[in-house]
Design a protein around this motif. Structure first.
Motif, PDB file in Angstrom:
ATOM      1  N   VAL A  80      -9.328   6.215  -7.938  1.00 58.88           N
ATOM      2  CA  VAL A  80      -8.412   5.357  -7.848  1.00 58.88           C
ATOM      3  C   VAL A  80      -9.030   3.982  -7.524  1.00 58.88           C
ATOM      4  N   ALA A  81      -8.417   2.773  -7.665  1.00 53.16           N
ATOM      5  CA  ALA A  81      -8.587   1.532  -7.389  1.00 53.16           C
ATOM      6  C   ALA A  81      -7.369   0.675  -6.650  1.00 53.16           C
ATOM      7  N   LYS A  82      -7.728  -0.196  -5.701  1.00 53.48           N
ATOM      8  CA  LYS A  82      -6.721  -0.838  -4.946  1.00 53.48           C
ATOM      9  C   LYS A  82      -5.650  -1.345  -6.073  1.00 53.48           C
ATOM     10  N   GLY A  83      -4.278  -1.315  -5.965  1.00 52.34           N
ATOM     11  CA  GLY A  83      -3.298  -1.977  -6.851  1.00 52.34           C
ATOM     12  C   GLY A  83      -2.810  -0.860  -7.846  1.00 52.34           C
ATOM     13  N   ARG A  84      -3.607   0.080  -8.231  1.00 52.10           N
ATOM     14  CA  ARG A  84      -3.361   0.996  -9.226  1.00 52.10           C
ATOM     15  C   ARG A  84      -1.853   1.742  -8.857  1.00 52.10           C
ATOM     16  N   LYS A  85      -1.227   2.019  -9.792  1.00 52.55           N
ATOM     17  CA  LYS A  85       0.077   2.838  -9.780  1.00 52.55           C
ATOM     18  C   LYS A  85      -0.316   4.435 -10.042  1.00 52.55           C
ATOM     19  N   VAL A  86       0.093   5.312  -9.310  1.00 50.04           N
ATOM     20  CA  VAL A  86      -0.265   6.869  -9.432  1.00 50.04           C
ATOM     21  C   VAL A  86       1.132   7.472  -9.274  1.00 50.04           C
ATOM     22  N   ALA A 248     -10.937  19.725  -0.720  1.00 51.63           N
ATOM     23  CA  ALA A 248     -11.685  18.715  -1.055  1.00 51.63           C
ATOM     24  C   ALA A 248     -12.194  18.326  -2.343  1.00 51.63           C
ATOM     25  N   ALA A 249     -12.010  19.520  -3.141  1.00 52.23           N
ATOM     26  CA  ALA A 249     -12.600  19.301  -4.392  1.00 52.23           C
ATOM     27  C   ALA A 249     -11.534  18.313  -5.167  1.00 52.23           C
ATOM     28  N   LYS A 250     -10.515  18.131  -4.926  1.00 51.23           N
ATOM     29  CA  LYS A 250      -9.401  17.434  -5.619  1.00 51.23           C
ATOM     30  C   LYS A 250      -8.249  16.824  -4.740  1.00 51.23           C
ATOM     31  N   VAL A 251      -8.536  15.748  -4.148  1.00 52.65           N
ATOM     32  CA  VAL A 251      -7.294  15.137  -3.278  1.00 52.65           C
ATOM     33  C   VAL A 251      -6.376  14.563  -4.062  1.00 52.65           C
ATOM     34  N   THR A 252      -5.008  15.298  -4.018  1.00 48.72           N
ATOM     35  CA  THR A 252      -4.222  14.367  -5.296  1.00 48.72           C
ATOM     36  C   THR A 252      -3.202  13.417  -4.369  1.00 48.72           C
ATOM     37  N   ALA A 253      -2.525  12.814  -5.087  1.00 49.05           N
ATOM     38  CA  ALA A 253      -1.356  11.871  -4.639  1.00 49.05           C
ATOM     39  C   ALA A 253      -0.129  12.845  -4.231  1.00 49.05           C
ATOM     40  N   PRO A 254       0.600  12.574  -2.991  1.00 51.81           N
ATOM     41  CA  PRO A 254       1.570  13.530  -2.803  1.00 51.81           C
ATOM     42  C   PRO A 254       3.058  13.150  -3.293  1.00 51.81           C
ATOM     43  N   HIS A 255       2.657  11.981  -4.056  1.00 51.88           N
ATOM     44  CA  HIS A 255       4.249  11.440  -4.313  1.00 51.88           C
ATOM     45  C   HIS A 255       3.660  10.046  -5.213  1.00 51.88           C
ATOM     46  N   GLU A 256       4.653   9.298  -6.041  1.00 51.50           N
ATOM     47  CA  GLU A 256       4.232   8.372  -6.969  1.00 51.50           C
ATOM     48  C   GLU A 256       4.051   7.384  -5.982  1.00 51.50           C
ATOM     49  N   GLY A 257       3.453   6.124  -6.328  1.00 52.96           N
ATOM     50  CA  GLY A 257       3.441   4.893  -5.426  1.00 52.96           C
ATOM     51  C   GLY A 257       2.281   4.027  -5.947  1.00 52.96           C
ATOM     52  N   TYR A 258       1.910   3.224  -5.159  1.00 49.44           N
ATOM     53  CA  TYR A 258       0.691   2.090  -5.498  1.00 49.44           C
ATOM     54  C   TYR A 258      -0.263   2.423  -4.453  1.00 49.44           C
ATOM     55  N   ILE A 259      -1.631   2.348  -4.848  1.00 49.25           N
ATOM     56  CA  ILE A 259      -2.512   2.269  -3.987  1.00 49.25           C
ATOM     57  C   ILE A 259      -2.754   0.931  -3.260  1.00 49.25           C
ATOM     58  N   VAL A 260      -2.653   0.926  -2.025  1.00 45.31           N
ATOM     59  CA  VAL A 260      -2.775  -0.146  -1.112  1.00 45.31           C
ATOM     60  C   VAL A 260      -4.157  -0.581  -0.741  1.00 45.31           C
ATOM     61  N   ASP A 261      -5.108   0.414  -0.550  1.00 45.78           N
ATOM     62  CA  ASP A 261      -6.088   0.205   0.024  1.00 45.78           C
ATOM     63  C   ASP A 261      -7.207   1.657  -0.082  1.00 45.78           C
ATOM     64  N   VAL A 262      -8.472   1.224  -0.599  1.00 45.76           N
ATOM     65  CA  VAL A 262      -9.194   2.621  -0.619  1.00 45.76           C
ATOM     66  C   VAL A 262     -10.335   2.101   0.113  1.00 45.76           C
ATOM     67  N   VAL A 263     -10.292   3.002   1.334  1.00 47.27           N
ATOM     68  CA  VAL A 263     -11.412   2.959   2.544  1.00 47.27           C
ATOM     69  C   VAL A 263     -12.628   3.514   2.061  1.00 47.27           C
ATOM     70  N   ILE A 264     -12.509   4.871   1.196  1.00 51.81           N
ATOM     71  CA  ILE A 264     -13.857   5.525   1.089  1.00 51.81           C
ATOM     72  C   ILE A 264     -14.699   5.031   0.062  1.00 51.81           C
ATOM     73  N   LYS A 265     -15.860   5.457   0.047  1.00 51.19           N
ATOM     74  CA  LYS A 265     -16.980   5.245  -1.284  1.00 51.19           C
ATOM     75  C   LYS A 265     -17.654   6.329  -1.688  1.00 51.19           C
ATOM     76  N   SER A 280       1.377   3.203  -0.882  1.00 51.51           N
ATOM     77  CA  SER A 280       2.731   3.046  -0.409  1.00 51.51           C
ATOM     78  C   SER A 280       3.538   4.402  -0.110  1.00 51.51           C
ATOM     79  N   ALA A 281       4.412   3.926   0.718  1.00 49.47           N
ATOM     80  CA  ALA A 281       5.243   5.350   1.286  1.00 49.47           C
ATOM     81  C   ALA A 281       6.195   5.810   0.145  1.00 49.47           C
ATOM     82  N   GLN A 282       6.666   7.041   0.212  1.00 50.14           N
ATOM     83  CA  GLN A 282       7.534   7.583  -0.861  1.00 50.14           C
ATOM     84  C   GLN A 282       8.604   6.529  -0.902  1.00 50.14           C
ATOM     85  N   ASP A 283       9.297   6.435  -2.267  1.00 48.32           N
ATOM     86  CA  ASP A 283      10.319   5.673  -2.614  1.00 48.32           C
ATOM     87  C   ASP A 283      10.220   4.393  -2.152  1.00 48.32           C
ATOM     88  N   GLN A 284       9.137   3.665  -1.721  1.00 48.57           N
ATOM     89  CA  GLN A 284       8.901   2.440  -1.231  1.00 48.57           C
ATOM     90  C   GLN A 284       8.633   1.653  -2.459  1.00 48.57           C
TER      91      GLN A 284
END
Length: 446
Positions: A80-86, A248-265, A280-284
């Motif tokens: 994912v990238a910063k700003g993406r909707k998931v 670790a093989a696949k870390v998934t989004a716990p709910h729908e939302g937007y990616i605010v920041d990607v810290v890892i590389k 973003s927090a759930q339902d935010q």
């Protein structure tokens, strides 16, 4: 004689006409020209320019659960990238447990060694059978051990609570003057109850101890318990490592939302102590937040907002909330829908740079509105020149100005709001020369 008289009258008429003509011309030349405006009642309107930054009032840190101690993973791919909707379940990143195979091999080897010790212990003591008296002894032993552990926990809780309250225990007990504190008294009661249980367990153990137990049986039971406990811990470690590898093989989004920041590389090591991704927090809902700290106007909830787009099309919204941030600065929020975010260029673009917005301010009550050039003076000393109509000695209509003090409430662009109610009074402004109290004026010719 008669002809002479007629000629004289004609000459006099000509002179009078010339005098009247030149007097009017002189008056026209010497009298200040002004524009007139009639005071009107209305609500002051203003367009306030704002700059909005996409943000989420509540966010959630996405970490990899299960990482403990010095354990870490290596990020193999960021999806994912910063700003993406998931959506819920979308893969955020993939990772591998550092040294997974070696750790698993070590744990399985240690578990096998413990298992061998258990088999060997059972082989050597295969003919041992616990008598009923020995079973009673072990039961009493276990109960005493458990009661002493519970007493230690209760005593520790009392000591911690007492220190936090600034109370000094006497012989491990709460002093009488501190008994009124309900919280401390409750901790003291827990200790007393634990002491009673420990005392009863000690009595049962003393009775069982008189019956005696074989040293061989005691050694066997103790060693067997120790080995089984070690094996259980190794099995837990194997399970935890296996689960971590799969997580670790696949870390998934716990709910729908937007990616605010990607810290890892990709390629970096990650220990799970801080966020790998912030979303973003759930339902935010996303909001455009505008700093209004330097704006004198109070922008109320529900105020019309126009959001400018690069394409030239605008998005019309309303202020959804307002508040003060951690730095004490005032702000307003404009809640956006997913469609709004898309129409404004997408989450990545909105997070990268702010967008221009404008708020439509309209006063809550009607006041007298005048052109700014019609109100004179500065600070608290403001006035206007009201125009009164009078009749001259020759029966002509003349206009004269009268100075009126006014209180200015606000200035917006070319309009001034004043508290003074002027009714339908006309006001002079834009004069071609200086005027003062009582000056006669004329209206600019059309």
């Amino acid at each position: 004689m008669k002809k002479r008289a007629i000629k004289g009258l004609v000459a006099l008429a000509v002179v009078v006409a010339l005098c009247m003509f030149f007097s009017g011309t002189i008056k026209t030349i010497t009298t200040p020209k002004v524009k007139l405006v009639t005071a009107k009642q209305g609500k002051l309107e203003e367009t306030i320019k704002l700059s909005g930054q996409l943000m989420f009032p509540k966010t959630e840190d996405i970490k990899l659960p299960g990482l403990t101690g010095d354990q870490s993973v290596t990020i193999s791919r960021v999806r994912v990238a910063k700003g993406r909707k998931v959506e819920a379940g979308d893969v955020l990143f993939e990772a591998e447990v550092s040294g997974f195979d070696k750790q698993m091999e070590t744990l399985r080897g240690e578990a096998d060694e413990i298992q061998k010790e258990i088999f060997d212990l059972q082989r050597k003591n295969g003919d041992l059978r616990l008598k009923r008296t020995e079973e009673i002894y072990m039961e009493a032993y276990d109960q005493l051990a458990d009661s002493r552990e519970e007493l230690l926990e209760a005593q520790t809780a009392l000591e911690v609570a007492a220190k936090l309250a600034g109370v000094t225990l006497k012989s491990g007990k709460l002093p009488e003057e501190a008994q009124a504190d309900e919280a401390l008294a409750a901790r003291q009661k827990d200790v007393e109850e634990a002491e009673k249980v420990e005392s009863e367990a000690q009595k049962r153990f003393n009775n069982a101890n008189r019956l005696g137990i074989s040293e061989d049986v005691l050694t066997y039971v103790t060693k067997s318990r120790e080995l089984k406990d070690q094996l259980s811990k190794k099995q837990d470690q194997i399970t935890t490592l296996t689960v971590l590898g799969q997580q670790a093989a696949k870390v998934t989004a716990p709910h729908e939302g937007y990616i605010v920041d990607v810290v890892i590389k990709a390629g970096e090591s990650y220990d799970g102590r801080s966020a790998a991704i912030v979303m973003s927090a759930q339902d935010q809902k996303p909001v455009l937040r505008a700093d209004t700290n330097d704006i004198e106007r109070k922008i109320e909830k529900g105020t019309e907002i126009v959001i400018k787009r690069d394409s030239g099309k605008n998005v019309n919204k309303k202020v959804s909330d307002s508040g003060v941030d951690e730095e004490g600065k005032r702000y307003v929020d404009v809640e956006l829908s997913d469609k709004d975010v898309s129409n404004l260029g997408g989450g990545a673009a909105l997070l990268a740079q702010p967008v221009n917005m404008s708020a439509s301010y309209r006063a809550g009550s009607s006041t007298t509105l005048l052109p700014i050039s019609a109100v004179r003076g500065s600070g608290d000393s403001r006035y206007v020149y009201a125009v009164d109509e009078e009749m001259s000695a020759l029966g002509e209509r003349v206009l004269k100005v009268r100075k009126m003090d006014v209180k200015v409430l606000a200035e917006v662009g070319a309009t001034v709001s004043i508290e003074t109610d002027l009714g339908r009074q006309r006001v002079a402004y834009m004069e071609d020369r200086a005027i003062s109290e009582g000056s006669e004026v004329m209206v600019y010719p059309e």
